[in-house]
Design an enzyme around this catalytic site. Structure first.
Site, PDB file in Angstrom:
ATOM      1  N   ASP A 227       0.790  -1.249   0.000  1.00 43.57           N
ATOM      2  CA  ASP A 227       0.000   0.000   0.000  1.00 43.57           C
ATOM      3  C   ASP A 227       0.816   1.290   0.000  1.00 43.57           C
ATOM      4  O   ASP A 227       0.522   2.222   0.770  1.00 43.57           O
ATOM      5  CB  ASP A 227      -0.953   0.024   1.201  1.00 43.57           C
TER       6      ASP A 227
ATOM      7  N   LYS B  10      -7.122  -4.795  -2.940  1.00 42.85           N
ATOM      8  CA  LYS B  10      -7.872  -5.302  -1.782  1.00 42.85           C
ATOM      9  C   LYS B  10      -8.821  -4.232  -1.261  1.00 42.85           C
ATOM     10  O   LYS B  10      -8.657  -3.054  -1.553  1.00 42.85           O
ATOM     11  CB  LYS B  10      -6.914  -5.780  -0.689  1.00 42.85           C
TER      12      LYS B  10
ATOM     13  N   CYS C 299      -1.802  -2.890   7.816  1.00 45.43           N
ATOM     14  CA  CYS C 299      -1.768  -3.784   6.650  1.00 45.43           C
ATOM     15  C   CYS C 299      -0.493  -4.622   6.571  1.00 45.43           C
ATOM     16  O   CYS C 299      -0.546  -5.786   6.175  1.00 45.43           O
ATOM     17  CB  CYS C 299      -1.998  -2.980   5.377  1.00 45.43           C
TER      18      CYS C 299
END
Length: 198
Positions: free
Chosen positions: A9, A107, A152
């Site tokens: 990310d 996601k 994450c």
């Protein structure tokens, strides 16, 4: 067996100036780029929420960012709107090498379930497909870098360890939100799962 670098990310909304900025999130980009050449497989993950996602505080009357709610799959932090599909905030940081990676895993696309991990949505049962990809590529060892260490990266590392991969988190190439002491808890949880923190 092969090794894989999983870059979590590194997107505009998680970097300074973004909707859910992680302090110094942009400072890890050059180091991540330099590391890519050391791995057989490179995977990027990308938070990719539809507008009005259930994890957004704006989707819940009377709730503010960072409030907690209970979802059918368990407790959920409510976030500022971030990484909305196709937005500037959802794009990878402009300096991240997006040419070298073999795969991009998106996601958080299910509007009813948030997804921190690169391997499973937050219901812990819906897979992203990353495990299967890594297995078919012969990957046994994974190294994780990116944003954010305590969410994450943490969830991805613990899931990878549970799935039987040998897992390293390179802390110098991660940055954390550290929400109410979440970083210390995440580090302990990763260690307990067998993740090596380097």
């Amino acid at each position: 067996m092969s090794n894989a670098l999983i870059v979590i990310d590194v997107q505009n909304d998680f970097c300074p100036g973004g909707a859910l900025a992680v302090p110094e999130g942009d400072l890890i980009v050059s180091g991540i780029n330099a590391l890519m050449s050391d791995f057989d497989v490179v995977v990027l993950t990308q938070d990719w929420h539809p507008a009005g996602h259930s994890s957004f505080a704006s989707s819940h009357d009377g709730k503010a960012p960072y409030d907690m709610v209970h979802m059918p799959y368990g407790p959920q932090v409510l976030w500022p709107d971030h990484c909305v599909q196709g937005s500037t905030g959802s794009a990878f940081h402009k300096d991240l090498n997006v040419t070298r990676p073999d795969l991009v895993i998106r996601k958080g696309m299910n509007p009813a379930i948030d997804s921190y991990s690169a391997f499973f949505e937050n219901d812990q049962t819906t897979p992203t497909g990353l495990e299967g990809y890594l297995r078919t590529r012969g990957v046994a060892d994974v190294t994780l870098v990116g944003l954010a260490t305590d969410f994450c990266v943490n969830f991805s590392a613990v899931d990878a360890a549970k799935l039987g991969f040998d897992v390293v988190v390179s802390q110098a190439l991660c940055r954390a939100i550290n929400l109410d002491g979440s970083l210390a808890g995440a580090r302990q949880g990763m260690r307990d799962a067998g993740v090596i923190l380097s």
